[in-house]
Design a protein around this motif. Structure first.
Motif, PDB file in Angstrom:
ATOM      1  N   GLU A 621      25.185  -0.570  24.927  1.00  0.00           N
ATOM      2  CA  GLU A 621      24.792  -1.921  25.270  1.00  0.00           C
ATOM      3  C   GLU A 621      25.382  -2.824  24.023  1.00  0.00           C
ATOM      4  O   GLU A 621      25.858  -3.900  24.139  1.00  0.00           O
ATOM      5  CB  GLU A 621      23.346  -1.988  24.893  1.00  0.00           C
ATOM      6  N   GLU A 623      28.055  -2.097  22.221  1.00  0.00           N
ATOM      7  CA  GLU A 623      29.426  -2.150  22.315  1.00  0.00           C
ATOM      8  C   GLU A 623      29.907  -3.204  23.618  1.00  0.00           C
ATOM      9  O   GLU A 623      30.977  -3.959  23.363  1.00  0.00           O
ATOM     10  CB  GLU A 623      30.060  -0.810  22.709  1.00  0.00           C
ATOM     11  N   ALA A 624      29.052  -3.223  24.632  1.00  0.00           N
ATOM     12  CA  ALA A 624      29.300  -3.996  25.840  1.00  0.00           C
ATOM     13  C   ALA A 624      29.303  -5.603  25.165  1.00  0.00           C
ATOM     14  O   ALA A 624      29.931  -6.577  25.365  1.00  0.00           O
ATOM     15  CB  ALA A 624      28.329  -3.650  26.866  1.00  0.00           C
ATOM     16  N   LYS A 625      28.142  -5.685  24.301  1.00  0.00           N
ATOM     17  CA  LYS A 625      27.897  -7.063  23.783  1.00  0.00           C
ATOM     18  C   LYS A 625      29.009  -7.568  22.896  1.00  0.00           C
ATOM     19  O   LYS A 625      29.485  -8.691  23.151  1.00  0.00           O
ATOM     20  CB  LYS A 625      26.660  -7.286  23.082  1.00  0.00           C
ATOM     21  N   LYS A 626      29.418  -6.636  22.263  1.00  0.00           N
ATOM     22  CA  LYS A 626      30.641  -6.810  21.217  1.00  0.00           C
ATOM     23  C   LYS A 626      32.146  -7.221  22.060  1.00  0.00           C
ATOM     24  O   LYS A 626      32.501  -7.951  21.524  1.00  0.00           O
ATOM     25  CB  LYS A 626      30.973  -5.634  20.249  1.00  0.00           C
ATOM     26  N   ASN A 627      32.150  -6.376  23.376  1.00  0.00           N
ATOM     27  CA  ASN A 627      33.435  -6.659  24.016  1.00  0.00           C
ATOM     28  C   ASN A 627      33.435  -8.077  24.551  1.00  0.00           C
ATOM     29  O   ASN A 627      34.260  -8.696  24.632  1.00  0.00           O
ATOM     30  CB  ASN A 627      33.541  -5.514  24.984  1.00  0.00           C
ATOM     31  N   ASN A 628      31.971  -8.263  25.024  1.00  0.00           N
ATOM     32  CA  ASN A 628      31.895  -9.571  25.789  1.00  0.00           C
ATOM     33  C   ASN A 628      32.189 -10.707  24.587  1.00  0.00           C
ATOM     34  O   ASN A 628      32.653 -12.001  25.148  1.00  0.00           O
ATOM     35  CB  ASN A 628      30.557  -9.736  26.464  1.00  0.00           C
ATOM     36  N   ALA A 629      31.644 -10.719  23.519  1.00  0.00           N
ATOM     37  CA  ALA A 629      31.779 -11.705  22.532  1.00  0.00           C
ATOM     38  C   ALA A 629      33.222 -11.813  22.216  1.00  0.00           C
ATOM     39  O   ALA A 629      33.553 -12.799  21.975  1.00  0.00           O
ATOM     40  CB  ALA A 629      30.754 -11.261  21.410  1.00  0.00           C
ATOM     41  N   LYS A 631      35.654 -11.199  24.293  1.00  0.00           N
ATOM     42  CA  LYS A 631      36.593 -11.942  25.114  1.00  0.00           C
ATOM     43  C   LYS A 631      36.157 -13.340  25.333  1.00  0.00           C
ATOM     44  O   LYS A 631      36.989 -14.331  25.464  1.00  0.00           O
ATOM     45  CB  LYS A 631      35.910 -11.324  26.654  1.00  0.00           C
ATOM     46  N   THR A 632      35.032 -13.771  25.015  1.00  0.00           N
ATOM     47  CA  THR A 632      34.430 -15.272  24.792  1.00  0.00           C
ATOM     48  C   THR A 632      35.479 -16.071  23.819  1.00  0.00           C
ATOM     49  O   THR A 632      35.494 -17.101  23.777  1.00  0.00           O
ATOM     50  CB  THR A 632      32.935 -15.375  24.528  1.00  0.00           C
ATOM     51  N   GLN A 634      38.226 -15.597  22.865  1.00  0.00           N
ATOM     52  CA  GLN A 634      39.629 -15.533  22.893  1.00  0.00           C
ATOM     53  C   GLN A 634      39.857 -16.859  23.642  1.00  0.00           C
ATOM     54  O   GLN A 634      39.197 -17.472  24.761  1.00  0.00           O
ATOM     55  CB  GLN A 634      40.113 -14.393  23.820  1.00  0.00           C
TER      56      GLN A 634
END
Length: 637
Positions: A621, A623-629, A631-632, A634
């Protein structure tokens, strides 16, 4: 005639000590020598005081072992003291560990010293005194460890039970209040209006201790909100003077009496300690006498168990047992000196009736063997009883019970080896002069010290080194990232989420209970209850409860806090009613509890697959939040 188990044990102990008598090269009062002729050297060496001649090699080996053992014991004791705050050592009780090392160490020291200086030279007075302490040296440390295992298990079970009871009462106090009939308390002749007091309709067990008006149903209970003016959530609060002061001309004591003709509640209240005397005095919900009695009984049990686990209790017990054995030694010596010495053919405590002689050595007699055998049998019976109780308790996560069983088994093996060696004629008559086979018992003591003292201390030192290395590496990697600034590590984040999950919280609490340290888990939970209080008065009372239960000296669940926590200042702030307490008042304490739980949580994570799966999901979870953050963040192309 069939012999029972007690007879077998007694016979075995006498056989063991009979072999021990041979180890000292003692002999009977007849003229037949038990020494090998080669040791007598054509008359230049002779048998004296019932003892055979010794060789220089035997004394040299004993001297080397004596020096090595002294270094070993000093290092082990120093390591135990150094690591006394590390859980591996702390929950084994430092006082018990050091006491066992000193007791067995002193016995082994005198035993080896006798072999080093010479058995004919070493004073009989000291040797017999040491001999009469053989049974407690072998069995007393194990007895104390089993005693402590039982009461530590029961203490932490009771702590958790007390917490569960409080938790249920808090929820009960927060339930929607239904319409109840009121019972009017008659005013006294000197008073004006008197407040109404509630009672549950049709029952005598439900008691409400403060006045209320008739109310109707409200919304269902929500554990995460508390916006009413009720103090029901504060279950264990400091005693106010309101229990003895008057209200409208009628004291609270009189109200309690008027509600309960048998004064059951009042009697239960009077049994409570100062910490929890108003257990439910400010609760608006119904309180039964059974609940109150159970609460006070649990609290009293915790206090009593804490007393029998204090270091001074072990010291007092050790002194009493030592005095008892000293008294037995003195009585036996006086009986031999003033009575048995007049009868040459009688059974004596020394071979040559030299019990109190200080200028030469001696060998142990049959009387000593029987006396020490009876002592050993008494200890064995006590150990077997405690073993039965120990097996009924939860197994500890520190493997102290396994360690204790291991020591018992090793002692049995060493004693069996000692008996076998003594049954070989050439060992007692010849080889014992070159290498004393009594050293087998010395090695048994060393093995005991290694298992119960040395290994835990070394493991604790290794743990300290590991923690220091991790902290040093963490500082190098994240010099600018501090936890106080709100940045939480993944590990601690997983721990906090686990604490907020009911199922995982129960798993952690059960593991902490078996690790003898549920205090931090329970304190953290109560701090969260404190934070949920929006009512200032209720929050202060719950803060007082936290102080009484976790911060005060000898509290039922006292936390081991560093010096930066000024308990006196915390108490003054809580008592100062002119300044409201913020919801963040216990933040530092909560963080300390989280840090304190990290060791328990880390060990649990390595053992429990459910926890491993929970942590893995949490990491995914994060890691997913970190990736989403990322992407946002960028920029749009």
């Amino acid at each position: 005639m069939n012999e029972g188990p007690s007879s077998w044990i007694s016979t075995g102990l006498i056989s063991i000590l009979s072999v021990l008598q041979t180890t000292t090269n003692s002999t009977s009062t007849n003229t037949t020598s038990v020494c090998d002729p080669s040791l007598l050297k054509n008359g230049t060496e002779k048998e004296e005081y019932g003892l055979c001649p010794e060789t220089v090699s035997s004394q040299a080996v004993s001297g080397i072992l004596l020096g090595t053992y002294l270094i070993f014991v000093v290092f082990t004791i120093a390591s135990v003291i150094k690591t006394r705050k590390v859980p591996l050592v702390k929950y084994r009780e430092v006082a018990v560990m050091i006491g066992a090392l000193l007791l067995t160490g002193l016995f082994a020291f005198i035993f080896i010293l006798r072999l080093t200086v010479g058995r004919k030279i070493f004073p009989c007075f000291i040797y017999m005194l040491t001999y009469f302490f053989a049974a407690p040296v072998v069995f007393f440390p194990t007895l104390l460890r089993l005693w402590r295992l039982i009461w530590m298990s029961r203490l932490n079970k009771t702590r958790v039970e007390l917490f569960r009871l409080e938790e249920s009462l808090i929820k009960k106090g927060g339930e929607p209040r239904r319409k109840r009939e009121t019972v009017q308390v008659q005013p006294s002749t000197s008073s004006g209006n008197v407040s109404d007091v509630e009672d549950s309709p049709g029952t005598g067990s439900g008691i409400v201790l403060f006045n209320t008006t008739t109310v109707t149903d409200t919304d269902s209970y929500d554990e995460d909100s508390d916006d009413t003016d009720s103090d029901a959530g504060s279950v264990t609060m400091e005693m106010d003077d309101s229990l003895s002061t008057s209200s409208g001309g009628v004291t609270t004591d009189e109200k309690l009496n008027s509600l309960d003709p048998n004064q059951g509640i009042r009697r239960q209240m009077s049994k409570a300690s100062g910490l929890h005397k108003s257990v439910l005095a400010n609760a608006i919900s119904t309180v039964t006498q059974e609940e109150l009695a159970k609460y006070i009984a649990l609290e009293t049990r915790i206090v009593r168990i804490q007393h029998v686990l204090k270091w001074w209790f072990y010291l007092a017990v050790t002194i009493v047992f030592s005095f008892l054995h000293l008294l037995i030694w003195l009585i036996c010596g006086l009986v031999e000196t003033f009575y048995l010495s007049s009868y040459p053919d009688s059974t004596k405590f020394t071979v040559t009736a030299d019990f109190f002689v200080f200028n030469h050595g001696c060998g142990a007699g049959t009387g000593t063997l029987i006396t020490v055998a009876v002592q050993g049998l008494s200890y064995l019976v006590a150990i077997l009883v405690l073993l039965i109780f120990t097996l009924r308790e939860d197994n500890d996560t520190w493997r102290i019970r396994v360690e204790t069983f291991t020591v018992l088994i090793l002692w049995v093996l060493w004693i069996v080896a000692y008996i076998i060696a003594g049954l070989i004629p050439v060992v007692g008559s010849l080889t014992d002069a070159y290498f004393a086979y009594g050293l087998i018992l010395f090695f048994a003591v060393v093995t005991d010290n290694i298992v119960t003292g040395f290994i835990p201390a070394v493991r604790a030192i290794a743990e300290l080194i590991s923690v220091y290395s991790k902290q040093k590496g963490s500082v190098k990697r994240n010099k600018d990232v501090e936890e106080e600034e709100g940045v939480t590590t993944v590990e601690k984040g997983a721990l906090i989420k686990m604490l907020r999950d009911k199922k995982m919280f129960d798993i952690l609490l059960a593991f902490a209970k078996q690790s003898y340290c549920p205090e931090s888990v329970l304190a953290w939970k109560e701090i969260q209850l404190y934070k949920r209080k929006s009512n200032v008065k209720a929050r202060r009372k719950l803060a007082k409860n936290i102080q009484n239960k976790y911060l005060k000296s000898d509290a039922p669940m006292e936390l081991n806090l560093p010096s930066k926590f000024n308990k006196e200042e915390i108490g003054k702030t809580i008592d100062d009613v002119t300044k409201p307490l913020s919801k963040d008042f216990f933040n530092a304490l909560a963080k300390h509890c989280e840090q304190d739980m990290m060791d328990i949580w880390d060990r649990l994570r390595k053992k429990d697959k459910r926890v491993q799966e929970f942590v893995t999901n949490y990491q995914k979870e994060c890691e997913a939040k970190k990736n989403n953050a990322a992407k946002t963040a960028q920029p749009n192309v």
